[in-house]
Design a protein around this motif. Sequence first.
Motif, mmCIF file in Angstrom:
data_model
loop_
_atom_site.group_PDB
_atom_site.id
_atom_site.type_symbol
_atom_site.label_atom_id
_atom_site.label_comp_id
_atom_site.label_asym_id
_atom_site.label_seq_id
_atom_site.Cartn_x
_atom_site.Cartn_y
_atom_site.Cartn_z
ATOM 1 N N UNK B 148 0.829 -1.200 0.000
ATOM 2 C CA UNK B 148 0.000 0.000 0.000
ATOM 3 C C UNK B 148 0.868 1.256 0.000
ATOM 4 N N UNK B 149 2.023 1.176 0.685
ATOM 5 C CA UNK B 149 2.927 2.328 0.709
ATOM 6 C C UNK B 149 3.483 2.605 -0.681
ATOM 7 N N UNK B 150 3.835 1.538 -1.410
ATOM 8 C CA UNK B 150 4.303 1.722 -2.788
ATOM 9 C C UNK B 150 3.218 2.375 -3.628
ATOM 10 N N UNK B 151 1.982 1.908 -3.449
ATOM 11 C CA UNK B 151 0.851 2.506 -4.154
ATOM 12 C C UNK B 151 0.751 3.997 -3.829
ATOM 13 N N UNK B 152 0.969 4.325 -2.542
ATOM 14 C CA UNK B 152 0.920 5.721 -2.126
ATOM 15 C C UNK B 152 1.994 6.552 -2.810
ATOM 16 N N UNK B 153 3.219 6.001 -2.926
ATOM 17 C CA UNK B 153 4.299 6.725 -3.607
ATOM 18 C C UNK B 153 3.904 7.006 -5.050
ATOM 19 N N UNK B 154 3.385 5.972 -5.722
ATOM 20 C CA UNK B 154 2.980 6.147 -7.118
ATOM 21 C C UNK B 154 1.912 7.228 -7.233
ATOM 22 N N UNK B 155 0.901 7.168 -6.356
ATOM 23 C CA UNK B 155 -0.206 8.125 -6.442
ATOM 24 C C UNK B 155 0.282 9.542 -6.185
ATOM 25 N N UNK B 156 1.102 9.731 -5.125
ATOM 26 C CA UNK B 156 1.490 11.095 -4.747
ATOM 27 C C UNK B 156 2.450 11.708 -5.764
ATOM 28 N N UNK B 157 3.375 10.900 -6.315
ATOM 29 C CA UNK B 157 4.318 11.491 -7.270
ATOM 30 C C UNK B 157 3.661 11.721 -8.629
ATOM 31 N N UNK B 186 15.105 4.028 1.316
ATOM 32 C CA UNK B 186 14.233 2.879 1.057
ATOM 33 C C UNK B 186 14.146 2.013 2.305
ATOM 34 N N UNK B 187 15.302 1.827 2.967
ATOM 35 C CA UNK B 187 15.345 1.002 4.173
ATOM 36 C C UNK B 187 14.484 1.621 5.267
ATOM 37 N N UNK B 188 14.600 2.951 5.424
ATOM 38 C CA UNK B 188 13.823 3.639 6.450
ATOM 39 C C UNK B 188 12.328 3.479 6.195
ATOM 40 N N UNK B 189 11.914 3.641 4.931
ATOM 41 C CA UNK B 189 10.499 3.476 4.597
ATOM 42 C C UNK B 189 10.038 2.053 4.878
ATOM 43 N N UNK B 190 10.897 1.095 4.538
ATOM 44 C CA UNK B 190 10.521 -0.311 4.725
ATOM 45 C C UNK B 190 10.357 -0.639 6.209
ATOM 46 N N UNK B 191 11.318 -0.169 7.035
ATOM 47 C CA UNK B 191 11.233 -0.440 8.470
ATOM 48 C C UNK B 191 9.953 0.176 9.045
ATOM 49 N N UNK B 192 9.676 1.414 8.646
ATOM 50 C CA UNK B 192 8.461 2.079 9.124
ATOM 51 C C UNK B 192 7.215 1.278 8.793
ATOM 52 N N UNK B 193 7.081 0.878 7.524
ATOM 53 C CA UNK B 193 5.840 0.208 7.141
ATOM 54 C C UNK B 193 5.726 -1.155 7.802
#
Lengths: 252, 251
Positions: B148-157, B186-193
């Motif tokens: 879902x986070x990847x989807x969010x990146x795609x949508x926002x950019x 990328x690592x920081x985003x992954x750990x967060x999610x």
Amino acid sequence: MIRAVGRLTLWALRGLGANALVLARTLFYLPRLDGGELRRALVLFGFRSLPLTLGAAALIGATVVLQIGVYATRLYAGWAAGFSLLWEFGPLLLGLVMGARIGARNAAELALLNVNGQLEGLRGISLDPFRILVAPRVVASLLSVLGLASVTFLVAIIWQAVAAYLTLGLPVRIFFGAFADLLFWGDLAAGIIKSAAYGLAIAVVSTTAGLKAAGGAAGVGRAAAAAVVSGCAAIFFLDLALTPWLAKVLVR
Amino acid sequence: MTGGPLRVLGAQTMLFARTVRAAARHGVRRREVLRHMAELGTSSALLIAVGLFFFGVVLVTIAWAQARKYFGNIAVLGPPYFQLILREFSPIMAAVLAASRQGASTAAALGAMSVNEQLEALELSAADPLAELVAPRLIASVLVLPLLTVLGVVAATSSAALTITFAFQNNGAAFLDPSLVTTGDVLSALVKTLLCGAFIPIAASLRGLQAQGGAGAVGEAVTVGVVEACMGCLLIDFLVAAAFFILSAQQ
């Protein structure tokens, strides 16, 4: 396909209509507001949410500095952090947290009364539930989010200064100097207007969800969940609708 | 909030440990995990995609108004925007929205079961409620939130690029430029999610399982569960951001 589009349109119109009815009936009863219920709702929504708001404000402020401060030069770091907080992240994140807290609570209480037949009972003795239950809560939600937003912005900005000092080694005087030079009252007004709009939307949407509830404990849970989700959706819609207008009116 | 922050987080940690232990002992039905993944994905995907699409439009609208005033050229903001969305705003927004959507429905479902004494019925039939109800939601959420986070990146950019290109007639492609993104981001985003994905179902299940009494208790469980899930995500986000900030400062 056409049937699906039609169903979607009907669903959207029905939802909008229900929310518009709640808003209209609240406005209708505004002059005859029940004072006691308003005070109770203000304490419940506003005062009791204060610790949560302060915690959220500290986290939002510090995170924004950590993420955005590194891009700006030292003179502009205060401006970048304060500006993005006031215009977008402060109202949005506060709105989402308040949508969960105020929205779910309001919907759950109304759904409980509805499921237990107490709203019917009120109508039976010719008391309009909108006057004594709904209108005070909508007003209280608007006022609470308005007040909490002001506190949030203040606390978040103080935490931003602290975080900027600790992480970027930025003296507090320079941080606030950027505020004085580059930010205007319009920027603060934008954040407050947005927050107030979110507070109103949360109350209306959650009231609609609560009044629609049916079917025991599961129904109450579903109503509370629906209130949170439609509150989030309403906040994003309002954000999109309000920002271009506010940017035109308030930015010099 | 009830009790101090330590007690609140303690309860969630305990529930997490007990769920993992119960899942290891009883096993988790793969079908159930897939069902929750499908439900979670389909119900949150639209909310997150539309929410972050609007978020992107709003951000560049604000940035545009400022850029004209102070430095003229909006395209220089493109790469930092992509990096910020990936590192910070898509993870936190997706987490908070998933906490609302998924946290509320989890707390409502488990709360209703708890109030109707269906959990006792499960225990009587020798099934562990944690392994049957909580563990599939936990696994599904940890697996789905990164997507879902990847989807969010795609949508926002993409919304930012479209807005700049068509509404402001400028170089929108700069907002799709990932040249500033590092492995650490990328690592920081992954750990967060991953952390938020684990925390949301646990926080919501905790209040759902604790619900006692009538329909009022279910409403209370949803309210408290969602608020704690949201605040937990904000806290996790800050702690991970601070940890990566300190790590990158030391290098």
